[in-house]
Enzyme design. Structure first.
Site, short mmCIF file in Angstrom:
data_model
loop_
_atom_site.label_atom_id
_atom_site.label_comp_id
_atom_site.label_asym_id
_atom_site.label_seq_id
_atom_site.Cartn_x
_atom_site.Cartn_y
_atom_site.Cartn_z
N HIS A 47 0.86 -1.20 0.00
CA HIS A 47 0.00 0.00 0.00
C HIS A 47 0.89 1.24 0.00
O HIS A 47 1.35 1.70 1.05
CB HIS A 47 -0.93 0.00 1.23
CG HIS A 47 -1.90 1.15 1.23
ND1 HIS A 47 -3.28 0.98 1.28
CD2 HIS A 47 -1.71 2.49 1.18
CE1 HIS A 47 -3.88 2.15 1.27
NE2 HIS A 47 -2.93 3.09 1.22
N HIS A 99 1.29 4.96 -2.59
CA HIS A 99 0.86 5.72 -3.79
C HIS A 99 2.10 6.25 -4.48
O HIS A 99 2.89 6.97 -3.85
CB HIS A 99 -0.04 6.88 -3.36
CG HIS A 99 -1.24 6.43 -2.59
ND1 HIS A 99 -2.49 6.32 -3.15
CD2 HIS A 99 -1.39 6.03 -1.29
CE1 HIS A 99 -3.35 5.89 -2.23
NE2 HIS A 99 -2.71 5.71 -1.10
N HIS A 136 -9.57 1.94 -0.32
CA HIS A 136 -9.38 2.63 0.96
C HIS A 136 -10.72 2.69 1.68
O HIS A 136 -11.74 3.04 1.07
CB HIS A 136 -8.91 4.07 0.74
CG HIS A 136 -7.47 4.20 0.36
ND1 HIS A 136 -6.94 3.62 -0.75
CD2 HIS A 136 -6.45 4.88 0.97
CE1 HIS A 136 -5.65 3.94 -0.81
NE2 HIS A 136 -5.32 4.70 0.22
N GLU A 174 -10.30 4.70 7.19
CA GLU A 174 -9.11 5.50 7.50
C GLU A 174 -9.60 6.78 8.17
O GLU A 174 -9.50 6.93 9.39
CB GLU A 174 -8.33 5.81 6.22
CG GLU A 174 -7.12 6.73 6.43
CD GLU A 174 -6.55 7.31 5.12
OE1 GLU A 174 -7.25 7.30 4.10
OE2 GLU A 174 -5.40 7.79 5.15
N ASP A 216 2.33 4.14 2.76
CA ASP A 216 1.29 5.01 2.19
C ASP A 216 1.85 6.12 1.29
O ASP A 216 1.72 6.03 0.07
CB ASP A 216 0.40 5.59 3.31
CG ASP A 216 -1.01 5.90 2.86
OD1 ASP A 216 -1.36 5.57 1.72
OD2 ASP A 216 -1.78 6.45 3.68
N ASP A 217 2.43 7.15 1.89
CA ASP A 217 3.02 8.27 1.14
C ASP A 217 4.25 8.72 1.93
O ASP A 217 4.21 9.76 2.61
CB ASP A 217 2.03 9.44 1.06
CG ASP A 217 0.71 9.04 0.41
OD1 ASP A 217 0.68 8.92 -0.83
OD2 ASP A 217 -0.27 8.83 1.14
#
Ligand code: ADE
Ligand code: ZN
Length: 326
Positions: free
Chosen positions: A12, A14, A192, A195, A273-274
């Site tokens: 996961h 991006h 998603h 969250e 994630d990021d």
């Protein structure tokens, strides 16, 4: 405990969200874009006050990517950093909407990504696959467009379909047509949920979309029956603890539900994630789990195994990767 030598997997993340400030600066210069000075104030990370500001900042950085070659540089740079932390597999979210907003045709985006994936496997031994994602707040029609592009221009490295973006926008059932296109074409799906929004968002996603994984899903912990459903349906949770803390979903790791979800019997994974947006990396997530939750080497390798088993790669690729765990 030393975690550097533990084989890691990330399912996961991006891809536009992996661009560091220094790479953003390089891309911006290359493409004649000027970024606000405060955005690049820190070398290795960005700072955003809340989720909406983060999504805006995310788009600002993503807009520095203007060609297939830029995508190649972004993917290769990320895989190099991951491999240096002991990562053997990455399954990242690509976004044809972001490419389109930058004027990059789908095939050019994909060709750049594929070149980077092939080079990184040769140079670092890391394996990588792509999940094409739609952006929830851009709406169901654009989502159908992403699904059609993904299916019509199928590639062996594009192994799944997913959805990110603002969880408060629309309802999961609005995206059923997009997910059906992907699912019918044989792509595994994830979305998603749970969250920013609570457990109902996860329930609705499981009710209306053909997903086998949930991005985040951590707020399922607020509904005991839902936790049982996640276990019974064999849903894997793509947990991103550092991201949740950076965005204020939980105050600190002591309050994060990953250990409780694992204890209850859910399949949980660790992800970044990021990374530069949340001051983390995949290696840092493993390190934090060891430090804060006392996860030992065996448990961390089990988490990697869960990620690989839940990955959307073909069976031969998965078993080769699982064979690398020790
Ligand atoms: N897009 C990029 N990062 C995201 C996140 N953490 N949640 C939803 N959409 C995203
Ligand atoms: Zn995400």
């Amino acid at each position: 405990m030393e975690t550097a030598s533990i084989p890691k997997a990330e399912i996961h993340v991006h891809i536009e969200g992996t661009v560091t400030p220094s790479l953003a600066e390089t891309l911006a210069k290359r493409n004649g874009i000027s970024l606000p000075a405060d955005v690049l104030a820190l070398k290795n990370r960005f700072r955003w006050p809340d989720f909406n500001e983060f999504l805006k900042g995310y788009d600002l950085i993503a807009a520095c990517i203007r060609s297939g070659r830029d995508y190649e540089d972004v993917v290769y740079d990320y895989l190099r950093r991951c491999a240096a932390e002991g990562t053997i597999y990455v399954e990242y979210f690509g976004s044809s909407d972001h490419a389109e907003m930058s004027g990059i045709p789908y095939e050019e985006m994909l060709a750049g990504m594929v070149r980077a994936i092939d080079r990184a496997e040769v140079d670092f031994g890391i394996v990588c696959r792509i999940i094409m994602t739609c952006v929830r707040h851009l709406g169901p029609e654009r989502a159908v467009n992403v699904a059609r592009l993904t299916v019509d221009q199928a590639h062996d490295y594009v192994v799944g379909f997913g959805m990110g973006g603002d969880e408060k926008a629309y309802h999961p059932k609005d995206f059923a047509p997009a997910f059906e296109i992907a699912h019918e074409a044989g792509l595994a799906c994830t979305s998603h949920a749970g969250e920013v929004c609570g457990p109902q968002s996860v329930t609705d996603t499981l009710d209306y979309l053909p997903v086998v994984r949930i991005g985040h899903g951590v707020r399922a912990i607020e509904d005991e029956k839902l936790v049982q459903r996640i276990i019974d349906q064999g849903i894997t949770l793509e947990c991103c603890p550092g991201s949740n803390i950076a965005l204020g979903i939980y105050e600190d790791l002591d309050r994060h539900p990953l250990p409780a979800l694992m204890q209850a019997g859910c399949m949980v994974t660790l992800n970044s994630d990021d990374p530069p947006h949340f001051e983390t990396t995949i290696g840092q997530e493993y390190k934090n789990a060891a430090r804060h939750w006392g996860f030992d080497r065996g448990r961390l390798i089990e988490i990697t195994r869960t990620s690989l088993e839940a990955s959307f790669a073909d069976d031969a690729t998965k078993s080769k990767l699982i064979g690398r765990l020790s």
